[in-house]
Scaffold this motif. Structure first.
Motif, PDB file in Angstrom:
ATOM      1  N   PRO B  41       1.101  -1.664  -0.076  1.00 38.84           N
ATOM      2  CA  PRO B  41      -0.037  -0.263   0.134  1.00 38.84           C
ATOM      3  C   PRO B  41       0.976   1.098  -0.063  1.00 38.84           C
ATOM      4  CG  PRO B  41       0.111  -0.672   2.515  1.00 38.84           C
ATOM      5  CD  PRO B  41       0.847  -2.074   1.508  1.00 38.84           C
ATOM      6  N   ASN B  42       0.524   2.276   0.042  1.00 35.64           N
ATOM      7  CA  ASN B  42       0.924   3.612   0.271  1.00 35.64           C
ATOM      8  C   ASN B  42       1.884   3.595   1.090  1.00 35.64           C
ATOM      9  OD1 ASN B  42       0.337   4.318  -2.383  1.00 35.64           O
ATOM     10  ND2 ASN B  42      -1.544   5.368  -2.003  1.00 35.64           N
ATOM     11  N   GLY B  43       2.635   4.542   1.406  1.00 38.06           N
ATOM     12  CA  GLY B  43       3.461   4.779   2.675  1.00 38.06           C
ATOM     13  C   GLY B  43       3.682   3.525   3.374  1.00 38.06           C
ATOM     14  N   ALA B  44       4.513   2.740   2.276  1.00 38.11           N
ATOM     15  CA  ALA B  44       5.122   0.733   2.928  1.00 38.11           C
ATOM     16  C   ALA B  44       6.281   0.704   2.290  1.00 38.11           C
ATOM     17  CB  ALA B  44       4.419  -0.231   1.768  1.00 38.11           C
ATOM     18  N   GLY B  45       6.486   2.009   1.688  1.00 35.71           N
ATOM     19  CA  GLY B  45       8.318   2.076   1.897  1.00 35.71           C
ATOM     20  C   GLY B  45       8.608   1.751   0.332  1.00 35.71           C
ATOM     21  N   LYS B  46       7.850   1.540  -0.400  1.00 37.02           N
ATOM     22  CA  LYS B  46       8.199   1.381  -2.459  1.00 37.02           C
ATOM     23  C   LYS B  46       9.356   2.451  -2.494  1.00 37.02           C
ATOM     24  CE  LYS B  46       4.073   1.398  -2.104  1.00 37.02           C
ATOM     25  NZ  LYS B  46       2.833   1.002  -3.212  1.00 37.02           N
ATOM     26  N   THR B  47       8.231   3.475  -2.267  1.00 36.15           N
ATOM     27  CA  THR B  47       9.806   4.499  -3.141  1.00 36.15           C
ATOM     28  C   THR B  47      11.097   5.320  -1.771  1.00 36.15           C
ATOM     29  OG1 THR B  47       8.035   5.746  -3.695  1.00 36.15           O
ATOM     30  CG2 THR B  47       8.976   7.141  -3.882  1.00 36.15           C
ATOM     31  N   THR B  48      10.495   5.779  -0.817  1.00 37.03           N
ATOM     32  CA  THR B  48      11.510   5.170  -0.176  1.00 37.03           C
ATOM     33  C   THR B  48      12.828   4.696  -0.476  1.00 37.03           C
ATOM     34  OG1 THR B  48      10.886   6.337   2.187  1.00 37.03           O
ATOM     35  CG2 THR B  48      12.676   5.388   1.937  1.00 37.03           C
ATOM     36  N   ALA B 202       1.335  -6.765 -10.218  1.00 36.48           N
ATOM     37  CA  ALA B 202       2.105  -7.532 -10.209  1.00 36.48           C
ATOM     38  C   ALA B 202       2.085  -9.182 -10.419  1.00 36.48           C
ATOM     39  CB  ALA B 202       1.567  -7.412  -8.403  1.00 36.48           C
ATOM     40  N   GLU B 203       0.702  -8.825 -11.370  1.00 40.85           N
ATOM     41  CA  GLU B 203       1.117 -10.928 -11.840  1.00 40.85           C
ATOM     42  C   GLU B 203       1.965 -10.132 -12.818  1.00 40.85           C
ATOM     43  OE1 GLU B 203      -0.707 -13.462 -11.468  1.00 40.85           O
ATOM     44  OE2 GLU B 203      -3.017 -12.304  -9.821  1.00 40.85           O
ATOM     45  N   HIS B 204       2.582  -9.623 -13.536  1.00 39.94           N
ATOM     46  CA  HIS B 204       3.231  -9.373 -14.171  1.00 39.94           C
ATOM     47  C   HIS B 204       4.669  -9.847 -14.427  1.00 39.94           C
ATOM     48  CE1 HIS B 204       0.770  -8.223 -17.068  1.00 39.94           C
ATOM     49  NE2 HIS B 204       0.135  -6.658 -17.051  1.00 39.94           N
ATOM     50  N   CYS B 205       4.975  -9.688 -13.073  1.00 37.69           N
ATOM     51  CA  CYS B 205       5.976  -9.311 -12.384  1.00 37.69           C
ATOM     52  C   CYS B 205       6.749 -11.352 -12.774  1.00 37.69           C
ATOM     53  CB  CYS B 205       6.111  -9.535 -11.010  1.00 37.69           C
ATOM     54  SG  CYS B 205       5.922  -7.745 -10.871  1.00 37.69           S
ATOM     55  N   ASP B 206       8.310 -11.738 -12.657  1.00 36.91           N
ATOM     56  CA  ASP B 206       9.149 -13.006 -12.653  1.00 36.91           C
ATOM     57  C   ASP B 206       8.506 -13.159 -10.654  1.00 36.91           C
ATOM     58  OD1 ASP B 206       9.417 -13.088 -14.961  1.00 36.91           O
ATOM     59  OD2 ASP B 206      11.101 -12.046 -14.588  1.00 36.91           O
ATOM     60  N   ARG B 207       8.451 -12.410 -10.471  1.00 33.41           N
ATOM     61  CA  ARG B 207       8.523 -12.475  -8.546  1.00 33.41           C
ATOM     62  C   ARG B 207       8.190 -10.894  -7.674  1.00 33.41           C
ATOM     63  NH1 ARG B 207      14.319 -13.905  -5.537  1.00 33.41           N
ATOM     64  NH2 ARG B 207      14.897 -12.367  -7.642  1.00 33.41           N
ATOM     65  N   VAL B 208       7.726 -11.174  -6.869  1.00 35.50           N
ATOM     66  CA  VAL B 208       6.959 -10.242  -5.949  1.00 35.50           C
ATOM     67  C   VAL B 208       7.669 -10.512  -4.924  1.00 35.50           C
ATOM     68  CG1 VAL B 208       4.620  -9.166  -5.524  1.00 35.50           C
ATOM     69  CG2 VAL B 208       4.783 -10.414  -7.669  1.00 35.50           C
ATOM     70  N   GLY B 209       8.002  -8.950  -4.352  1.00 35.65           N
ATOM     71  CA  GLY B 209       7.879  -9.106  -2.741  1.00 35.65           C
ATOM     72  C   GLY B 209       6.916  -8.468  -2.200  1.00 35.65           C
ATOM     73  N   ILE B 210       6.059  -8.549  -1.209  1.00 39.01           N
ATOM     74  CA  ILE B 210       5.241  -8.102  -0.268  1.00 39.01           C
ATOM     75  C   ILE B 210       5.542  -7.298   0.630  1.00 39.01           C
ATOM     76  CG2 ILE B 210       2.808  -8.663   1.101  1.00 39.01           C
ATOM     77  CD1 ILE B 210       2.136 -10.759  -1.191  1.00 39.01           C
ATOM     78  N   ILE B 211       5.435  -6.155   1.080  1.00 38.87           N
ATOM     79  CA  ILE B 211       5.755  -4.924   1.118  1.00 38.87           C
ATOM     80  C   ILE B 211       4.822  -4.126   1.917  1.00 38.87           C
ATOM     81  CG2 ILE B 211       5.920  -3.136  -0.309  1.00 38.87           C
ATOM     82  CD1 ILE B 211       8.630  -2.214   1.346  1.00 38.87           C
ATOM     83  N   ASP B 212       5.049  -4.205   3.980  1.00 39.66           N
ATOM     84  CA  ASP B 212       4.437  -3.405   4.401  1.00 39.66           C
ATOM     85  C   ASP B 212       5.023  -2.810   5.544  1.00 39.66           C
ATOM     86  OD1 ASP B 212       1.421  -2.701   5.198  1.00 39.66           O
ATOM     87  OD2 ASP B 212       1.150  -4.775   6.617  1.00 39.66           O
ATOM     88  N   HIS B 213       4.681  -2.055   6.106  1.00 39.88           N
ATOM     89  CA  HIS B 213       5.400  -0.958   6.978  1.00 39.88           C
ATOM     90  C   HIS B 213       6.689  -1.619   6.560  1.00 39.88           C
ATOM     91  CE1 HIS B 213       1.273  -0.100   9.185  1.00 39.88           C
ATOM     92  NE2 HIS B 213       0.849  -1.517   8.450  1.00 39.88           N
ATOM     93  N   PHE B 299      -2.153 -11.284   0.110  1.00 42.29           N
ATOM     94  CA  PHE B 299      -1.708  -9.887   0.774  1.00 42.29           C
ATOM     95  C   PHE B 299      -2.708  -9.617   1.790  1.00 42.29           C
ATOM     96  CE2 PHE B 299      -1.615  -5.334   1.816  1.00 42.29           C
ATOM     97  CZ  PHE B 299      -0.291  -5.045   1.617  1.00 42.29           C
ATOM     98  N   LEU B 300      -3.781 -10.368   1.794  1.00 43.99           N
ATOM     99  CA  LEU B 300      -4.704  -9.870   3.003  1.00 43.99           C
ATOM    100  C   LEU B 300      -4.832 -10.587   4.125  1.00 43.99           C
ATOM    101  CD1 LEU B 300      -6.900  -8.620   4.058  1.00 43.99           C
ATOM    102  CD2 LEU B 300      -8.762 -10.602   3.484  1.00 43.99           C
ATOM    103  N   LYS B 301      -4.028 -12.450   3.939  1.00 47.86           N
ATOM    104  CA  LYS B 301      -3.535 -13.506   4.371  1.00 47.86           C
ATOM    105  C   LYS B 301      -2.361 -12.878   5.207  1.00 47.86           C
ATOM    106  CE  LYS B 301      -2.153 -18.136   4.189  1.00 47.86           C
ATOM    107  NZ  LYS B 301      -3.586 -19.182   5.433  1.00 47.86           N
TER     108      LYS B 301
END
Lengths: 276, 323
Positions: B41-48, B202-213, B299-301
């Motif tokens: 989500p927004n503010g999860a630290g992706k842009t940082t 995210a479905e297009h990606c070879d691998r996905v990192g789920i990032i939160d807080h 993500f929810l889980k």
């Protein structure tokens, strides 16, 4: 080293392109000095009586007015940094393999170029107020105005690099302009003033710029007859004295250059620390 | 010595802003040519994270290498080897599209013959060649994004960063932007580091990192992330929820949960399980549905909240603001 040069010319080149694109800015580059020209040439001179037979108040103030015009343009050139930050372009510049010194130099070159141009344009006014500026004086003025414009523009760029919004930038620059103009000898000499004011004036790079340019424009009359006239009236030395030493043209220029160099390094460091 | 070099190697990266830690203890590797996504989500630290990797921000802890270059020590080499599309707009609107690209080419010292050919190739690819001499201020939001994509690739980077590349664009434009991204990757073979809070991207990606807080919660291929759900998702509606839950737990050994009057449970190969289940189940069924798990479910889980919780306003694509 090549990253310094690339940064300098790429950033400078873009500023130049933009200046040509933005008609309002281009127009103001011409109109501001022309406005001063008209005001001083036509109006002011008639209401102020000559101080003596040779130099009147307008002639005394003329070099200061030239410097003031350079100061305005050069300081406000820092706005381009704030603008670039607001539209996101600054990020693109900062993430490119360009030296931060080069970026600061390119921005400074753009601001000082316009300032220098305006300063020179104002020289057209000289004959109308009874001053004759010869070729040698003009050639001497060129590097002096250049050094002054670069230093003042570097100050503008440094302030711009620190500010996050245009409003903040305007606020800070306006706070800078008033003391810089009034404590610089544009309107009154900076020696024989209260100590605190004298100290402020001598920390002001514009003081040395005004002094150097005034010495060249008023040349002989400045140090000789004009001062003796004033001395007779109240004993005021119009020049700038630092630790008892009367500054020459090139000493003034050196002080302005050193000041400019320091601010340029500060601006480059500021770019280096920029996050986003 | 550089054989089999990874595009991005991040070790225990952390960034504090005062007392707030935007990124903490993040480690991951992006292989050459890989399409790698940060989903959060927004503010999860992706842009940082992107800002640290592209040398705009200094991390407070940990280290990162791009194409083998350290983001702290070898900033110039890092800058030369990456391309970027930032989240917000970053074009000079007073210049034309062509001039924006040329500024970039000058800044990266691309030799003249190569520069002209490359600019032409990329502008044609993103279908802006005909508009190249128009000022950017006359471009639509989608056109600007395409120009930024072209600019990001101008220097033939070995790693391309895309920070929310379709944020604020309408669905059709988003789809087209993705066509360009995939086409560019097919042609150039560069690694792509993508951040997004759109699950379909995210479905297009070879691998996905789920990032939160600020931390990576899980990192894997989209398919294997979905396997974490434990099979397909079956939803039921019944009159008597209590009895249904008891029967599902007791007789079928499932772990059902209730969301808005709907009973949900996960079961592998639900397509084979359902016919038999419907025959055997003792209570009358009002509705039954079956679906494959999505990254949203993952993500929810994993985080206990939906990705749109904090971003509901901009998760509905809106046309780019134009002035």
């Amino acid at each position: 080293m090549s990253e310094v040069f690339t940064g300098f010319w790429v950033v400078g080149y873009r500023e130049f392109l933009r200046l040509l694109r933005e008609r309002a800015r281009l127009a103001s580059a011409f109109v501001t000095p022309l406005l001063l020209l008209v005001i001083f040439g036509a109006g002011f001179n008639r209401i102020v009586a000559p101080l003596d037979g040779q130099v009147d108040l307008v002639q005394f103030m003329f070099p200061g007015i030239v410097c003031m015009s350079v100061l305005m343009t050069a300081l406000f050139s820092g706005l381009s940094v704030v603008w670039d930050r607001e539209v996101g372009f600054l990020k693109v510049v900062l993430v490119a393999p360009l030296s931060r010194v080069g970026i600061a130099l390119g921005k400074t070159a753009a601001g000082s170029g316009v300032g220098l141009f305006q300063g020179l344009l104002l020289m057209i006014l000289a004959p109308f107020i009874g001053l004759s500026i010869g070729l040698i004086a003009l050639v001497t003025l060129l590097p002096l105005l250049f050094v002054l414009a670069v230093t003042l523009s570097a100050i503008g760029i440094f302030v711009g690099s620190q500010m996050r919004s245009q409003q903040a930038f305007h606020g800070v620059v306006e706070i800078l302009i008033v003391p810089m103009v009034f404590f610089s000898g544009v309107f009154f000499p900076v020696d024989k003033v209260p100590t605190w004011l004298g100290i402020l004036a001598k920390l002001n790079p514009l003081t040395y710029g005004v002094d150097a340019i005034r010495q060249v424009i008023l040349n002989a009359r400045y140090s000789a007859s004009f001062e003796s006239t004033l001395s007779a009236k109240g004993g005021v030395d119009l020049g700038v004295t630092v630790f008892g030493h009367r500054m020459s043209v090139w000493e003034d220029a050196l002080v302005v250059s050193i000041f400019g160099l320091i601010v340029l390094v500060m601006a480059a460091r500021s770019f280096n620390r920029q996050g986003t | 010595m550089f054989h089999d070099m990874d595009a991005i190697v991040v070790e225990k990266l952390g960034k504090q802003f005062g007392k707030i830690s935007a990124v903490q203890d993040v480690s991951f590797t992006v292989h050459e040519g890989e399409l790698f996504g940060f989903l959060g989500p927004n503010g999860a630290g992706k842009t940082t994270t992107i800002n640290i990797l592209c040398t705009l921000l200094r991390p407070t802890s940990g280290q990162a290498r791009i194409n083998g270059f350290d983001v702290m020590q070898q900033r110039s080499q890092v800058r030369r080897s990456i391309g970027l599309v930032f989240q917000g707009p970053t074009l000079d609107e007073y210049l034309t599209g062509f001039e924006n690209l040329r500024f970039h080419a000058y800044a990266y010292s691309i030799p003249a013959p190569e520069r002209d050919e490359r600019m032409r190739e990329l502008l044609q690819l993103v279908e802006l060649w005909d508009r190249r001499n128009d000022r950017v201020r006359t471009y639509s939001g989608g056109m600007r994004r395409r120009l930024e994509l072209a600019r990001g690739l101008l220097t033939r980077p070995r790693v391309l960063f895309l920070d929310e590349p379709t944020l604020g664009l309408d669905p059709q434009t988003r789809r087209r932007i993705w066509e360009y991204i995939l086409e560019m990757r097919r042609r150039e073979g560069m690694a792509v580091f993508l951040t997004t809070h759109y699950l379909d991207e995210a479905e297009h990606c070879d691998r996905v990192g789920i990032i939160d807080h600020g931390s990576i919660v899980e990192l894997d291929t989209p398919d294997r992330l979905k396997d974490l759900i434990g099979g397909d998702i079956v939803s039921l509606r019944v009159e008597d929820e209590e009895r249904a839950l008891m029967e599902l737990r007791g007789r079928f050994g499932l772990e059902p949960a209730v969301f808005d009057n709907t009973i949900q449970f996960n079961v592998p190969h639900a397509d084979q399980f359902l016919p038999e289940f419907i025959r055997e189940f003792s209570l009358p069924l009002q509705a039954v549905s079956l679906r494959r798990p999505t990254l949203e479910d993952v993500f929810l889980k994993l985080t206990g909240h939906a990705i749109r919780d904090e971003a509901s306003a901009d998760s509905i694509p809106t046309p780019a603001r134009r002035l």
